[in-house]
Design an enzyme around this catalytic site. Structure first.
Site, PDB file in Angstrom:
ATOM      1  N   HIS A 134       0.846  -1.198   0.000  1.00  0.00           N
ATOM      2  CA  HIS A 134       0.000   0.000   0.000  1.00  0.00           C
ATOM      3  C   HIS A 134       0.878   1.243   0.000  1.00  0.00           C
ATOM      4  CE1 HIS A 134      -3.230  -2.756   1.263  1.00  0.00           C
ATOM      5  NE2 HIS A 134      -4.031  -1.863   0.728  1.00  0.00           N
ATOM      6  N   LYS A 138      -0.570   4.849   4.677  1.00  0.00           N
ATOM      7  CA  LYS A 138      -1.472   3.928   5.352  1.00  0.00           C
ATOM      8  C   LYS A 138      -1.046   3.752   6.811  1.00  0.00           C
ATOM      9  CE  LYS A 138      -3.780  -0.519   4.856  1.00  0.00           C
ATOM     10  NZ  LYS A 138      -5.079   0.169   5.137  1.00  0.00           N
TER      11      LYS A 138
END
Ligand SMILES: NC(=O)C1=CN([C@@H]2O[C@H](COP(=O)(O)OP(=O)(O)OC[C@H]3O[C@@H](n4cnc5c(N)ncnc54)[C@H](O)[C@@H]3O)[C@@H](O)[C@H]2O)C=CC1
Ligand SMILES: O=C(O)C1=N[C@H](C(=O)O)C[C@H](O)C1
Length: 237
Positions: A134, A138
């Site tokens: 990601h 995040k």
């Protein structure tokens, strides 16, 4: 529908565009950077709240929506330790729709993962591990999607009974490796490997559009609903 957006970051802005394109009205936008906190009064005349914030904010936001009897669609991850209280409130008439991942592709990937685990289970030559990638902003790790994938494996594998965010060769541990690179929207890979070969399945999101569309479709599903719902209810999987 008149929608409240709780959380106006990457997902909130993506959802706003799709909701407007589908003819909905954005009746309220609440973001942490706004001076005002979310109150039940602000939620009057709202048909559904869509909540994408962060692990520390989500539960309190849900309670405010329940207080106003506004059904909630939430994709925020990293709060599931508080799930039992949400389930209790849903059994008492509140409406809540949660998905760790709202995209059609990932929900089909969830089913593929379970079926592949059932196929591979008898063959002890193969071990299995997972990787998720990601963007660098995040906050939670592993991803909520990775945890749902892990559940699918643990429920269908004869020896794997826990996941660990580390490299492990133990037959009862499922390794999850979480990487944070640039602006990656979300890539999840599951590898089954033996001494002689490997089988890899992967889902790669190109953008947040799939997540946002799924969240708006869930919002269209929720008005007047009571109880706890998820993507299986929406997609009839
Ligand atoms: N289920 C799914 O399909 C998806 C879930 N997510 C999850 O959604 C969450 C948000 O993701 P992003 O939008 O990328 O994050 P983001 O950080 O871009 O946006 C979150 C926003 O929430 C705001 N916020 C924080 N606390 C708040 C509060 N108490 N009340 C109102 N607003 C508050 C922040 O100011 C920020 O603008 C994360 O938990 C992420 O894992 C993200 C993409 C897809
Ligand atoms: O934080 C994100 O961006 C995402 N979070 C969700 C998760 O934790 O699985 C869904 C998606 O992978 C994007």
């Amino acid at each position: 529908m008149r929608i409240a957006l709780i959380g106006y970051g990457k997902m909130g802005k993506e959802i706003e565009q799709i909701a407007l394109d589908r003819g909905h009205e954005i009746g309220l936008i609440i973001d942490q950077h706004n001076p005002k906190d979310l109150s039940a009064d602000q939620l009057q005349n709202i048909d559904v709240a869509i909540e994408f914030t962060n692990p520390d904010s989500a539960f309190g936001n849900y309670l405010k929506c329940f207080e106003a009897n506004v059904p909630v669609v939430s994709g925020t991850t990293g709060w599931l330790d508080q799930l039992p209280e949400i389930e209790k409130q849903c059994s008492e008439g509140k409406g809540f729709f949660y998905a760790s991942n709202f995209s059609l592709g990932v929900n089909l990937f969830f089913e593929l993962n379970k079926k592949l685990t059932q196929l591979m289970a008898p063959f002890k030559e193969y071990n299995v591990d997972m990787e998720e990638i990601h963007h660098i902003h995040k906050l939670d790790s592993p991803s909520g999607t990775a945890l749902t994938l892990a559940e699918g494996i643990l429920e269908n594998h004869p020896t794997k009974d826990k996941w660990i965010e580390a490299t492990s060769m133990k037959e009862d541990e499922l390794s999850i490796l979480a990487k944070r690179h640039g602006a990656v929207p979300g890539t999840h890979s599951i590898t089954w490997h033996s001494e002689v070969d490997e089988i890899i399945i992967q889902h790669q999101a190109y953008s947040r559009k799939g997540f946002a569309l799924g969240a708006v479709l869930a919002a269209e599903f929720m008005p007047e609903k009571e109880g706890f719902y998820g993507m299986k209810d929406l997609l009839q999987l």
